[in-house]
Design an enzyme around this catalytic site. Structure first.
Site, PDB file in Angstrom:
ATOM      1  CE1 TYR A 190      18.231  -1.435 -12.297  1.00  0.00           C
ATOM      2  CE2 TYR A 190      17.817   0.830 -12.300  1.00  0.00           C
ATOM      3  CZ  TYR A 190      17.770  -0.281 -11.584  1.00  0.00           C
ATOM      4  OH  TYR A 190      17.115  -0.395 -10.373  1.00  0.00           O
ATOM      5  CD  GLU A 247      18.098   3.459  -0.536  1.00  0.00           C
ATOM      6  OE1 GLU A 247      19.336   3.463  -0.429  1.00  0.00           O
ATOM      7  OE2 GLU A 247      17.319   4.302  -1.277  1.00  0.00           O
ATOM      8  CG  HIS A 299      25.805   1.347  -3.010  1.00  0.00           C
ATOM      9  ND1 HIS A 299      26.192   0.740  -4.171  1.00  0.00           N
ATOM     10  CD2 HIS A 299      24.583   1.867  -3.185  1.00  0.00           C
ATOM     11  CE1 HIS A 299      25.254   0.974  -4.933  1.00  0.00           C
ATOM     12  NE2 HIS A 299      24.331   1.422  -4.396  1.00  0.00           N
ATOM     13  CB  THR A 308      -0.956   0.035   1.155  1.00  0.00           C
ATOM     14  OG1 THR A 308      -0.438  -0.175   2.418  1.00  0.00           O
ATOM     15  CG2 THR A 308      -1.995  -0.993   1.045  1.00  0.00           C
ATOM     16  N   GLY A 309       2.004   1.200   0.230  1.00  0.00           N
ATOM     17  CA  GLY A 309       3.088   2.229   0.091  1.00  0.00           C
ATOM     18  C   GLY A 309       3.326   2.728  -1.306  1.00  0.00           C
ATOM     19  CE  LYS A 339      -5.824  -5.651  10.595  1.00  0.00           C
ATOM     20  NZ  LYS A 339      -5.206  -5.126  12.251  1.00  0.00           N
ATOM     21  CD  GLU A 374      28.795  -0.377  -5.565  1.00  0.00           C
ATOM     22  OE1 GLU A 374      28.913  -0.599  -4.179  1.00  0.00           O
ATOM     23  OE2 GLU A 374      27.999   0.020  -6.096  1.00  0.00           O
TER      24      GLU A 374
END
Lengths: 348, 288
Positions: free
Chosen positions: B163, B95, B251, B14-15, B40, B212
């Protein structure tokens, strides 16, 4: 996030690890030292302070006053101290080393221990024993005084209760009174745990909380902006491989909107960066939001030179917007980097 | 790892991001069978039924995989709920998860996997873009247009870089068999060695590993695959050769703590192992 020694020692003390008697001075106006002889320790988040003149000793008040006045304003490796930690100087028989940390590869808590601690620990790696926390507790309780076991168990507790990811005590001093005292401490706390950790909130700078993007200043002259840490690093590397010098690492993150992008551009420009490379791969980010920011920025700062590559969400719209505003766009990262470096060479 | 026929639950449906990516995944053809949220007041999102707890969602829909979009501070509990409900594949997109929470999650996973050799739990992430088999299934947040079906496996610690590489491999090389975004955190559920197990099991002959600065996961993962006699074509690309020591580069995991975590060192070791280390994305899997 690394915290200052005086804060780290405060935490050690509250978990029953002995630290020297001390007083923290955020400023100094000529008062006497509460201890003599004493150690003056510059509070900067920099390694090897001793070798860089950040630690001084005083045997009498006169010496204390003159050294304190110097140290309180003295930058160590270019960083101004947050204050000076003044500690009672102890007489030491032996120095030990101990650190607890999260081992990334083993995905477990590990501990290192050595009976040859102090400033040369890096050259004494033969004496350093490292292993899983549980195994190291067994090893230390077999070989050493039970007071060491107590310290090690407290470190584990600090890790769990305070969300520390790294704690190093170097040295743990065995004093002539046969007490174990933590003389120095490096501590990293996990800022992601701020929602449950009272200490962390106190240690975070206000600026950290307001931060909209990840920014690391570097010493070059070509500004770098991108969305995603990996892509920003790859862009920095591409610039360097062509002989350029990146001025920064700046990740505006996924889903960045116009205002954040504009703030990032302005911040670099205000710090004197006139040539900026933007590598935008819109996964979550909408490229047209980025384009809006670039157009507004360029209108206000005509002397700025922008090299922008756009791919992903709404990139076609964004390219049209930019090109209508007279800003050239690129399809590929290396093509953009090459153009930027050609301009650098032409102007050199 | 994914097979393509997973029945997927979305935790945190629902976020804002949960909702957005539920639609994107559904449109791509992923079989989203349910969502879970403590909210709910919402009973359906994009035609997907929303449950208030994991156990009833699994009991009623037979979900075997879950993707998490819940806020970082709820990730530990949400993941434990998923494990306790019998879910076997867990992909954590969220994250900023505290490292100690990630450790607890991995400890729980290891305990279960130790006792159930044939029915193991796989956890991907946290802080990852997810997993995608182009033209088959997407359990993640990657922009699907960058991924065309082909024969190269991508294993990546970075999202956007994955990507970028996928776009290159899809347009200028032989396409993507599977893209595994393992995540940029120091502590992750599936490391490169475990991702290589899948590559070996499926006999995928080409692997692009996107690494990385920081840690040593790339070397240990490749070493293990070679020790298992994997003889496919492995090529690596690393980001962060210009990163300064001791600074976190976006990161949490991208921080150099010592020389052995620099790219210079990693590439030297890999070259000695006979692995091709590529310095420009454009040169990955291009016929020379």
């Amino acid at each position: 996030m690394k915290i200052q020694e005086y804060l780290a020692k405060g935490i050690l003390g509250s978990y029953g690890i002995t630290v020297p008697s001390s007083k923290f001075f955020s400023s100094y106006s000529g008062s006497d030292s509460p201890f003599l002889p004493c150690v003056l320790k510059s509070q900067v988040l920099i390694g090897s302070r001793m070798k860089n003149g950040g630690i001084l000793f005083a045997d009498n008040q006169e010496e204390f006053k003159s050294k304190m006045s110097i140290l309180i304003n003295k930058p160590i490796k270019g960083t101004k101290p947050e204050g000076i930690l003044v500690e009672k100087k102890l007489e030491i028989k032996q120095e030990y080393y101990c650190s607890i940390f999260i081992n990334r590869l083993e995905r477990d808590i590990f501990l290192s221990f050595s009976e040859c601690g102090g400033i040369n620990i890096e050259e004494n790696t033969d004496s350093l024993k490292t292993g899983k926390y549980e195994d190291m507790v067994d090893y230390i309780s077999e070989k050493y005084n039970q007071d060491f076991v107590k310290i090690v168990k407290s470190l584990k507790k600090i890790m769990e209760k305070e969300d520390a990811t790294y704690i190093e005590i170097n040295p743990i001093a065995l004093t002539v009174e046969s007490k174990l005292v933590a003389l120095d401490c490096v501590m990293d706390l996990d800022e992601n745990a701020y929602f449950r950790n009272g200490h962390l909130k106190n240690y975070m700078n206000l600026s950290d909380q307001k931060e909209q993007f990840h920014y690391v200043k570097l010493d070059g002259d070509i500004g770098i902006i991108g969305c995603g840490a990996g892509i920003v690093m790859a862009t920095m590397d591409a610039i360097s491989m062509k002989g350029g010098k990146p001025a920064d690492f700046l990740d505006i993150g996924g889903g960045a909107e116009k205002d954040i992008t504009l703030n990032a551009l302005k911040m670099l420009y205000d710090s004197g960066i006139k040539r900026i490379v933007m590598n935008i791969f819109g996964g979550i980010t909408n490229c047209d939001e980025i384009a809006k920011a670039v157009i507004e920025f360029k209108n206000e700062n005509i002397d700025a030179s922008i090299f922008i590559r756009l791919a992903g969400n709404n990139s076609e719209i964004a390219k049209r917007m930019l090109e209508n505003a007279g800003i050239k766009t690129y399809e590929y990262m290396y093509e953009m980097v090459n153009s930027c470096m050609e301009e650098v060479k032409c102007n050199a | 790892m994914l097979e393509g026929n997973e029945r997927v639950c979305v935790q945190g449906i629902t976020g804002k991001y949960g909702k957005f990516h539920t639609k994107k995944m559904k449109d791509y053809g992923t079989n989203i069978v349910c969502g879970v949220s403590p909210n709910k007041t919402v009973s359906e999102v994009h035609g997907v039924k929303v449950y208030s707890d994991m156990q009833s969602a699994v009991n009623e829909t037979g979900a075997d995989t879950t993707i998490l979009f819940v806020p970082a501070k709820f990730v530990l509990n949400a993941t434990m709920d998923a494990i306790n409900s019998g879910i076997k594949k867990i992909i954590i997109i969220s994250e900023h998860v505290p490292q100690l929470d990630s450790l607890k999650i991995i400890k729980k996973m290891s305990e279960i996997n130790h006792n159930h050799h044939n029915d193991k739990i796989t956890i991907i992430g946290p802080n990852c873009p997810g997993i995608m088999i182009p033209d088959v299934i997407k359990v993640g947040i990657m922009p699907e247009s960058a991924f065309k079906s082909g024969d190269i496996a991508i294993i990546s610690r970075s999202g956007t870089l994955m990507y970028e590489v996928a776009k290159h491999l899809s347009t200028r090389s032989t396409g993507v068999k599977i893209a595994m975004g393992l995540g940029g955190d120091p502590i992750i559920g599936t490391n490169i060695a475990e991702a290589m197990d899948y590559v070996i099991e499926k006999n995928i002959r080409k692997v692009a590993i996107i690494g990385e600065v920081g840690g040593n996961d790339e070397i240990s993962g490749i070493k293990k695959a070679l020790a298992m006699n994997y003889n496919g074509n492995i090529q690596t690309f690393f980001a962060g050769r210009t990163a300064p020591k001791g600074k976190t580069m976006g990161h949490a995991g991208a921080i150099i703590k010592g020389f052995e975590e620099t790219i210079e060192h990693k590439e030297q070791v890999l070259n000695e192992m006979g692995i091709r280390t590529i310095k420009k994305i454009d040169d990955l899997f291009i016929r020379v």
